[in-house]
Design a protein around this motif. Sequence first.
Motif, PDB file in Angstrom:
ATOM      1  N   ASP A  35       0.831  -1.195   0.000  1.00  0.00           N
ATOM      2  CA  ASP A  35       0.000   0.000   0.000  1.00  0.00           C
ATOM      3  C   ASP A  35       0.868   1.248   0.000  1.00  0.00           C
ATOM      4  O   ASP A  35       1.801   1.363   0.797  1.00  0.00           O
ATOM      5  N   ALA A  60      -4.655  -2.821  -7.298  1.00  0.00           N
ATOM      6  CA  ALA A  60      -5.718  -1.886  -6.907  1.00  0.00           C
ATOM      7  C   ALA A  60      -5.309  -0.420  -7.012  1.00  0.00           C
ATOM      8  O   ALA A  60      -4.160  -0.054  -6.752  1.00  0.00           O
ATOM      9  N   ASN A  78     -11.423   1.495  -3.431  1.00  0.00           N
ATOM     10  CA  ASN A  78     -10.625   1.083  -4.591  1.00  0.00           C
ATOM     11  C   ASN A  78     -11.398   0.280  -5.612  1.00  0.00           C
ATOM     12  O   ASN A  78     -12.523  -0.151  -5.363  1.00  0.00           O
ATOM     13  N   ASP A  80     -10.347  -3.240  -7.343  1.00  0.00           N
ATOM     14  CA  ASP A  80      -9.373  -4.298  -7.125  1.00  0.00           C
ATOM     15  C   ASP A  80      -9.533  -5.345  -8.229  1.00  0.00           C
ATOM     16  O   ASP A  80     -10.555  -6.042  -8.288  1.00  0.00           O
ATOM     17  N   LYS A  87     -14.054  -1.828  -3.324  1.00  0.00           N
ATOM     18  CA  LYS A  87     -13.926  -2.066  -1.887  1.00  0.00           C
ATOM     19  C   LYS A  87     -13.738  -0.773  -1.115  1.00  0.00           C
ATOM     20  O   LYS A  87     -12.894   0.054  -1.459  1.00  0.00           O
ATOM     21  N   TRP A  89     -12.483   0.311   2.489  1.00  0.00           N
ATOM     22  CA  TRP A  89     -11.768  -0.304   3.622  1.00  0.00           C
ATOM     23  C   TRP A  89     -11.045   0.745   4.443  1.00  0.00           C
ATOM     24  O   TRP A  89     -10.840   1.872   3.994  1.00  0.00           O
ATOM     25  N   ASP A  94     -12.519  -4.349   6.278  1.00  0.00           N
ATOM     26  CA  ASP A  94     -13.099  -4.178   4.950  1.00  0.00           C
ATOM     27  C   ASP A  94     -14.563  -3.843   5.177  1.00  0.00           C
ATOM     28  O   ASP A  94     -15.344  -4.683   5.608  1.00  0.00           O
ATOM     29  N   ASN A 144      -4.444   6.155  -3.356  1.00  0.00           N
ATOM     30  CA  ASN A 144      -3.740   4.944  -2.924  1.00  0.00           C
ATOM     31  C   ASN A 144      -3.491   4.019  -4.110  1.00  0.00           C
ATOM     32  O   ASN A 144      -4.266   3.997  -5.076  1.00  0.00           O
ATOM     33  N   TYR A 146      -2.150  -0.193  -4.562  1.00  0.00           N
ATOM     34  CA  TYR A 146      -1.755  -1.413  -3.855  1.00  0.00           C
ATOM     35  C   TYR A 146      -1.210  -2.425  -4.852  1.00  0.00           C
ATOM     36  O   TYR A 146      -1.912  -2.814  -5.792  1.00  0.00           O
TER      37      TYR A 146
HETATM   38  C1  FRU Z   1      -7.474  -4.122   2.550  1.00  0.00           C
HETATM   39  C2  FRU Z   1      -6.402  -4.410   1.534  1.00  0.00           C
HETATM   40  C3  FRU Z   1      -5.435  -3.262   1.405  1.00  0.00           C
HETATM   41  C4  FRU Z   1      -5.262  -3.144  -0.081  1.00  0.00           C
HETATM   42  C5  FRU Z   1      -6.580  -3.613  -0.596  1.00  0.00           C
HETATM   43  C6  FRU Z   1      -6.586  -4.104  -2.013  1.00  0.00           C
HETATM   44  O1  FRU Z   1      -8.490  -5.081   2.467  1.00  0.00           O
HETATM   45  O2  FRU Z   1      -5.717  -5.588   1.856  1.00  0.00           O
HETATM   46  O3  FRU Z   1      -4.231  -3.463   2.074  1.00  0.00           O
HETATM   47  O4  FRU Z   1      -5.017  -1.835  -0.502  1.00  0.00           O
HETATM   48  O5  FRU Z   1      -6.984  -4.592   0.258  1.00  0.00           O
HETATM   49  O6  FRU Z   1      -7.897  -4.404  -2.392  1.00  0.00           O
END
Ligand code: FRU
Length: 158
Positions: A35, A60, A78, A80, A87, A89, A94, A144, A146
């Motif tokens: 992240d 993501a 995000n 993903d 998602k 979170w 989450d 962000n 990931y």
């Molecule tokens: C949280 C996570 C984050 C990452 C995201 C990707 O659930 O694990 O660390 O940015 O999922 O979807």
Amino acid sequence: LGEATLHTNLNGPWYAARGQWADVADGKQGKSPGDAFYLSTASGADFTLDGDVRLVDGVAAALTFRATKDASQHYTVNVDASANVVKLWRPGRDIATVPLQVERGRNYHFTVQTAGSNIKVSLDGKQVIDAVDTEHKSGQFGMNVYNGTALVQNVSVR
Ligand code: FRU
């Protein structure tokens, strides 16, 4: 359009709170194995946040809000492409995951509307999340990535 800069109405200044972020054609690009966050010093509690995110490669791409200065606490929404979800979170929870066939290289327009503990998220003009979480009341705006490369553009708050 097409300039190597992030279009935003947040005065910032902006800074990288983890990861590598660069000005590229069409916005701000972040790359990270885990992240990573790019944050404005501007903050808010209740607002409407708009932004375009594109997952260039990897997992993501996201918008972040109500973040602390070091991005150790925040809300992030995000797309993903590994889980194929949208998602919402925060570290430790989450809050909502909604199925979506996520395409790399395509722009997704997020609108996030917060009112106290209520967080509503629209994707390309359609509401996909309506959630309640009481953890973070206010904080900084940002983006962000990931485990991949994300491109973000047109970040505005009203
Ligand atoms: C949280 C996570 C984050 C990452 C995201 C990707 O659930 O694990 O660390 O940015 O999922 O979807």
